[in-house]
Every structure is written in C-alpha cells, then in structure tokens.
Design an enzyme around this catalytic site. Structure first.
Site, PDB file in Angstrom:
ATOM      1  CG  PHE A   2       1.924 -18.991 -15.624  1.00  0.00           C
ATOM      2  CD1 PHE A   2       1.951 -19.773 -14.600  1.00  0.00           C
ATOM      3  CD2 PHE A   2       2.050 -17.597 -15.585  1.00  0.00           C
ATOM      4  CE1 PHE A   2       1.764 -19.196 -13.279  1.00  0.00           C
ATOM      5  CE2 PHE A   2       2.045 -17.134 -14.420  1.00  0.00           C
ATOM      6  CZ  PHE A   2       1.925 -17.813 -13.172  1.00  0.00           C
ATOM      7  N   GLY A  49      29.339   1.951 -33.644  1.00  0.00           N
ATOM      8  CA  GLY A  49      28.422   1.453 -34.614  1.00  0.00           C
ATOM      9  C   GLY A  49      28.491   0.055 -35.113  1.00  0.00           C
ATOM     10  CG  LEU A  90      -1.307 -14.409 -13.196  1.00  0.00           C
ATOM     11  CD1 LEU A  90      -2.294 -15.012 -12.104  1.00  0.00           C
ATOM     12  CD2 LEU A  90       0.044 -14.162 -12.374  1.00  0.00           C
ATOM     13  CB  THR A  91      -0.589 -11.221 -17.929  1.00  0.00           C
ATOM     14  OG1 THR A  91       0.446 -11.546 -16.842  1.00  0.00           O
ATOM     15  CG2 THR A  91      -0.753  -9.910 -18.080  1.00  0.00           C
ATOM     16  NE  ARG A 123       8.164 -12.695  -9.390  1.00  0.00           N
ATOM     17  CZ  ARG A 123       7.276 -12.378  -8.677  1.00  0.00           C
ATOM     18  NH1 ARG A 123       7.009 -12.758  -7.318  1.00  0.00           N
ATOM     19  NH2 ARG A 123       5.936 -11.962  -9.077  1.00  0.00           N
ATOM     20  CD  GLU A 151       7.295 -14.504 -15.595  1.00  0.00           C
ATOM     21  OE1 GLU A 151       6.399 -13.954 -16.362  1.00  0.00           O
ATOM     22  OE2 GLU A 151       8.435 -14.757 -16.144  1.00  0.00           O
ATOM     23  N   GLY A 152       6.743  -9.430 -12.965  1.00  0.00           N
ATOM     24  CA  GLY A 152       6.895  -8.394 -12.121  1.00  0.00           C
ATOM     25  C   GLY A 152       7.943  -7.671 -12.256  1.00  0.00           C
TER      26      GLY A 152
HETATM   27  C1  LIG Z   1       7.193 -11.048 -23.613  1.00  0.00           C
HETATM   28  C2  LIG Z   1       6.242 -11.152 -22.529  1.00  0.00           C
HETATM   29  C3  LIG Z   1       6.034 -12.453 -22.017  1.00  0.00           C
HETATM   30  C4  LIG Z   1       5.220 -12.566 -20.984  1.00  0.00           C
HETATM   31  N1  LIG Z   1       4.826 -13.939 -20.557  1.00  0.00           N
HETATM   32  C5  LIG Z   1       3.716 -14.219 -19.897  1.00  0.00           C
HETATM   33  C6  LIG Z   1       3.019 -15.603 -19.627  1.00  0.00           C
HETATM   34  O1  LIG Z   1       3.609 -16.353 -20.039  1.00  0.00           O
HETATM   35  N2  LIG Z   1       2.247 -15.595 -18.654  1.00  0.00           N
HETATM   36  C7  LIG Z   1       1.506 -14.524 -18.345  1.00  0.00           C
HETATM   37  O2  LIG Z   1       0.708 -14.654 -17.318  1.00  0.00           O
HETATM   38  N3  LIG Z   1       1.913 -13.238 -18.203  1.00  0.00           N
HETATM   39  C8  LIG Z   1       2.979 -13.064 -19.117  1.00  0.00           C
HETATM   40  N4  LIG Z   1       3.481 -11.933 -19.377  1.00  0.00           N
HETATM   41  C9  LIG Z   1       3.065 -10.575 -18.775  1.00  0.00           C
HETATM   42  C10 LIG Z   1       3.887  -9.883 -17.867  1.00  0.00           C
HETATM   43  O3  LIG Z   1       4.206 -10.541 -16.533  1.00  0.00           O
HETATM   44  C11 LIG Z   1       3.532  -8.472 -17.500  1.00  0.00           C
HETATM   45  O4  LIG Z   1       3.809  -7.713 -18.643  1.00  0.00           O
HETATM   46  C12 LIG Z   1       4.011  -7.897 -15.988  1.00  0.00           C
HETATM   47  O5  LIG Z   1       3.722  -8.548 -14.927  1.00  0.00           O
HETATM   48  C13 LIG Z   1       3.551  -6.289 -16.386  1.00  0.00           C
HETATM   49  O6  LIG Z   1       2.354  -6.241 -16.309  1.00  0.00           O
HETATM   50  P1  LIG Z   1       1.735  -5.091 -17.515  1.00  0.00           P
HETATM   51  O7  LIG Z   1       2.460  -5.281 -18.713  1.00  0.00           O
HETATM   52  O8  LIG Z   1       0.203  -5.190 -17.419  1.00  0.00           O
HETATM   53  O9  LIG Z   1       2.249  -3.916 -16.797  1.00  0.00           O
HETATM   54  P2  LIG Z   1       1.323  -2.898 -15.989  1.00  0.00           P
HETATM   55  O10 LIG Z   1       0.871  -3.793 -14.816  1.00  0.00           O
HETATM   56  O11 LIG Z   1       0.331  -1.983 -16.618  1.00  0.00           O
HETATM   57  O12 LIG Z   1       2.470  -1.755 -15.529  1.00  0.00           O
HETATM   58  C14 LIG Z   1       3.022  -1.040 -16.370  1.00  0.00           C
HETATM   59  C15 LIG Z   1       4.256  -0.410 -15.731  1.00  0.00           C
HETATM   60  O13 LIG Z   1       3.974   0.170 -14.684  1.00  0.00           O
HETATM   61  C16 LIG Z   1       4.911   0.384 -13.608  1.00  0.00           C
HETATM   62  N5  LIG Z   1       4.623  -0.016 -12.384  1.00  0.00           N
HETATM   63  C17 LIG Z   1       3.953  -0.955 -12.072  1.00  0.00           C
HETATM   64  N6  LIG Z   1       3.554  -0.771 -10.717  1.00  0.00           N
HETATM   65  C18 LIG Z   1       4.257   0.084 -10.032  1.00  0.00           C
HETATM   66  C19 LIG Z   1       4.230   0.824  -8.991  1.00  0.00           C
HETATM   67  N7  LIG Z   1       3.766   0.175  -7.751  1.00  0.00           N
HETATM   68  N8  LIG Z   1       5.198   1.908  -8.942  1.00  0.00           N
HETATM   69  C20 LIG Z   1       5.472   2.540 -10.038  1.00  0.00           C
HETATM   70  N9  LIG Z   1       5.442   1.968 -11.264  1.00  0.00           N
HETATM   71  C21 LIG Z   1       4.700   0.910 -11.084  1.00  0.00           C
HETATM   72  C22 LIG Z   1       6.077  -0.767 -14.143  1.00  0.00           C
HETATM   73  O14 LIG Z   1       7.134   0.063 -14.799  1.00  0.00           O
HETATM   74  C23 LIG Z   1       5.256  -1.644 -15.106  1.00  0.00           C
HETATM   75  O15 LIG Z   1       6.097  -2.067 -16.191  1.00  0.00           O
HETATM   76  C24 LIG Z   1       4.346 -11.407 -20.488  1.00  0.00           C
HETATM   77  C25 LIG Z   1       4.843 -10.281 -21.008  1.00  0.00           C
HETATM   78  C26 LIG Z   1       5.600  -9.946 -21.828  1.00  0.00           C
HETATM   79  C27 LIG Z   1       5.917  -8.882 -22.402  1.00  0.00           C
END
Ligand SMILES: Cc1cc2nc3c(=O)[nH]c(=O)nc-3n(C[C@H](O)[C@H](O)[C@H](O)COP(=O)(O)OP(=O)(O)OC[C@H]3O[C@@H](n4cnc5c(N)ncnc54)[C@H](O)[C@@H]3O)c2cc1C
Length: 414
Positions: free
Chosen positions: A130, A355, A132-133, A257, A378-379
């Site tokens: 999937f 430990g 998306l990101t 989710r 996933e959010g």
């Molecule tokens: C191991 C792993 C597997 C994944 N698998 C997939 C996949 O299969 N497909 C896919 O499409 N994506 C995948 N992802 C992406 C994942 O869904 C994103 O990492 C996630 O949605 C957060 O996006 P970001 O990392 O860009 O964080 P950002 O959007 O940069 O956000 C960083 C942090 O900011 C904080 N934040 C965000 N919004 C707010 C707010 N409104 N107020 C206060 N704080 C906030 C949160 O703590 C967030 O964690 C994966 C990520 C990881 C690490």
C-alpha cells in the site's frame, strides 16, 4: 489451560470462527511463539511465518469467498490479530497487512484484475504493498505530490513513496496519486486534483524499489522506498474511479487501524503474561516480587485497562461490520486508546522485570521496541486525537442538549 485474560469475546464468535481462532492459538503455541525471537532478531521478510498464516487460512480471512477467501468479519480479525501479537508482531502485522495492502484491490479492482490478482494474493503466491505515504505527506495526505498524468485512457505516474511495508518483496503496488491532464502546466500536485488509486506491477519500466530501510522494531516486515518516473499504467489497472482514491485508502486504513489496535492489545496481554510469570518467580526483600503491593497495582492497572480497551476495539469492529457511519471515528478511538495503552503496558512490564527485561534474550525488549510503531503508523495518536475531537465538536451543536443547561445562549450574561 485457563487463560489470564477474559475469554468473554469468544461467545460472540460463530462455531467456524471459533475453530479458526483455535487454529491460530495452536499455531502460536507450536510455531509462531517458538519462532518469534528468531524472527525478531533481523529485519528480513518473515517468509516462514507468512506461509504458516497462508496455509492455515488466516490470510484468507481478508479476501472475498469468490476469490478463495473466507471474508471474515472484523470482529474475528481483531481476535486473530490479538492472538498472534501475544507472541509475534510480525505475524500480527502480516494478518492486518492483508487488509492494508489488498483492501483497495478487493474494493476497487475491475472484475478482470480482481480475478487475476486476488486468488494469488489470497494464496500468498504474490504480494501487494500500500503506497500512500510520501516524503512530504505522512499525517497530512493533502500534500501528496505524486501525479498521474492522463495518457489516453491510461496514466503516466511520477512521484516518490516512502516507508512502504513489504515494498521490497511486493509484486504489485497500490499507488495513490493526483490526476491531471497531460497538457496541463506542471508543478506540484494540488489538493483539489482528484485522487486516484492505481495498480503498478514490479517490472514496470520507471519503477524503482529500494532496499529495506533499517528501523527500530517490527522486524520481519521490512519497509522500503518506492519511486516512479513516468510509469505507464493501463486503464484496467485503475482502482475505482478518479476521485475515489481517498475513499479506497480510508476503507483500507480503517480496517488497518482496527488491526493496529488489536495488535497493540495482544502484545500488551503478552507483556502482562510475561511480567506476571516473572513476578511469581523473582524473590526480593524476603518475598516474591508479586507479593509487593507496587507490582500488584501495576499489573492490576494494566489488566483492567487492557480489558476495557478490548471492549472498545470489539465495539469498533462491530461498528465496521454493520457499516455504521461513525465506524471510522470509532476505529480512531480504538486505535488511539489501545496503542497508547500498549506502549504504556510494555514499558511497565519491562520495568517490572528489571535488568532481565532489558536483555535481548527476554521477549519484553522486542515487545517494547515493537509497541512504538502502533502509535505512529496509519495515523499517529495525535492525528486520531484531532479526528476524534473535531468530530465531537462538529456534532456537539446538533446533539441533545444536557438537561442541566438553561435555554438559550450560554455565553450571555447570567
Ligand atoms: C514501520 C512503518 C511502516 C509503514 N508502512 C506504511 C505503508 O505500508 N504504507 C504507507 O503508505 N505508509 C506507511 N507508513 C507511514 C506511516 O503511516 C506514517 O509514518 C505516519 O502516517 C506518520 O507520518 P510521518 O511519519 O510522515 O509523520 P509526520 O506527518 O511528519 O508527523 C510527525 C509527528 O507529528 C505529530 N503530529 C502529526 N499531526 C499532528 C497534529 N495535528 N498535532 C500534533 N502533533 C501532530 C505526530 O506525533 C507524528 O507522529 C509506515 C511507517 C512506518 C514507520
């Protein structure tokens, strides 16, 4: 043998669902549990675990019957995920990943593409991811920059995707992009351009998939980057219609989710089981650790909150199965609460085991590392808090007024 955590959710399952859950329990006892430490030691795709899940009909629960699946209710899938997560995050992630990676194909593929892909995905002969990101779009998917230029009836897709689970082993990618006409001026994608979901296969010219990116936990389900440079996509490989990309992503994400929530709870249950066993054995200050009130209270809080969260996740799964309009926000509540709790419980369980718990030779070190991702993927918890808060305040204006309040405006003079 009696279990530590309540079995009351079993009564809600049909006999065939209970049989499958029993199969899952046997798999965890005999194979997945004993293999979990080795799986959790290096971040390569857990192929043997995946094969076991396929061969025992667990992966099939995410697929329609006409394509070889068993089309299980989410109410069963959350129980299965919880069961695997008690021992192995990779196994649980492969269960929920079947929804994340394949749901948009189930929901949006043309009959010909569905017939071509779903039976093979269900049997684990091929895999999907999937996508998306993006580098500039994680929590804020409005920022998606990948563009699908209309090219006759098909598309030419360019953009970058990151953090894509199983990308390095996938054969097909569900890629989300913004559509525009080829003749339109270039520049970054805009939020008002329709979002589309497209199927891209691995050999497509212009598709590049990176190596596994090192990460903290969730070993066994690696992530990798995906880049697309003018990749041609035939019209029959579009999922749903232009503009339906968000709805397709949302359906996959709501299911995923619920998966994150049940995974976090299953792991937390496992952490309590492990910590309780340790507390019964470890002796300090003249009695077992479990005979100290501080340890009892820590475990009591964990157990009570886990049981409350299991009820919340079960209710959200039922809401999804019924097709309730508020199922997405229910799933947000379940995910936020269960994953934050899961991190807290794994932290406390590790603390209780001192430990010993900190060592790689003890499972809580792995549980602790794995717990973090459930709060991010996933959010993140913050995103779900925002979703829940906005929904509450949007509905508050029309909701039944509390009977203690006076008629009229509340902000006028008293
Ligand atoms: C191991 C792993 C597997 C994944 N698998 C997939 C996949 O299969 N497909 C896919 O499409 N994506 C995948 N992802 C992406 C994942 O869904 C994103 O990492 C996630 O949605 C957060 O996006 P970001 O990392 O860009 O964080 P950002 O959007 O940069 O956000 C960083 C942090 O900011 C904080 N934040 C965000 N919004 C707010 C707010 N409104 N107020 C206060 N704080 C906030 C949160 O703590 C967030 O964690 C994966 C990520 C990881 C690490």
């Amino acid at each position: 043998m009696a279990r530590l955590f309540s079995e009351r959710f079993l009564h809600a399952l049909e006999p065939d669902e209970r049989d499958l859950l029993e199969t899952a329990r046997r798999l965890v006892r005999e194979h997945i549990g004993p293999m979990a430490e080795a799986v959790g030691r290096q971040d390569v795709f857990a192929a043997e675990t995946f094969r076991l899940l396929v061969d025992h009909g667990i992966i099939a629960t995410a697929f329609p019957r006409r394509h070889g699946g068993s089309d299980a209710r989410q109410r069963l899938r959350v129980r299965l995920t919880e069961e695997f997560a008690r021992a192995c995050s990779a196994a649980a992630s492969l269960v929920t990943g079947a929804d994340l990676s394949c749901r948009a194909i189930v929901a949006g593929a043309t009959p010909a593409m569905a017939d071509a892909l779903l039976p093979a995905l269900c049997k684990g002969e091929i895999q999907a991811a999937f996508a998306l990101t993006e580098p500039g779009a994680g929590s804020d998917v409005r920022n998606l920059a990948t563009v699908a230029l209309r090219d006759g009836a098909g598309y030419r897709v360019s953009g970058s995707k990151k953090f894509i689970t199983r990308a390095n082993v996938a054969d097909w990618y569900v890629v989300f992009a913004r559509c525009r006409d080829a003749g339109q001026p270039g520049g970054p994608a805009r939020a008002d351009e329709p979002l589309v979901a497209l199927l891209v296969d691995r050999p497509s010219p212009g598709l590049w998939v990176g190596e596994a990116v090192p990460k903290l936990g969730w070993y066994g389900v690696p992530i990798a980057d995906v880049r697309l440079q003018d990749v041609a996509v035939e019209p029959g490989r579009r999922l749903g219609r232009e503009g339906e990309g968000f709805a397709l992503a949302q359906d996959a994400l709501v299911r995923a989710r619920l998966g994150h929530a049940s995974m976090a709870l299953g792991r937390a249950m496992g952490a309590v089981e492990i910590a309780a066993a340790y507390c019964g054995e470890r002796s300090l200050f003249g009695k077992t650790l479990g005979a100290h009130q501080g340890a009892q209270w820590m475990l009591a809080d964990a157990m009570t909150r886990i049981e409350a969260a299991r009820a919340l996740v079960d209710a959200a799964a039922q809401s999804y199965d019924r097709g309730d309009a508020d199922a997405p926000v229910q799933a947000s509540m379940a995910k936020m609460y269960a994953t934050d709790l899961g991190m807290q419980v794994c932290t406390d369980a590790l603390q209780l085991t001192g430990g010993r718990g900190y060592l790689q030779s003890f499972p809580l070190e792995r549980f602790f590392r794995d717990a973090k991702l459930n709060q991010i993927g996933e959010g993140s918890s913050e995103v779900h808090r925002t979703v829940i808060g906005r929904d509450l305040l949007r509905r508050a204006g029309d909701a039944e007024r509390n009977p203690c309040l006076p008629e009229g405006k509340l902000t006028t003079d008293y």
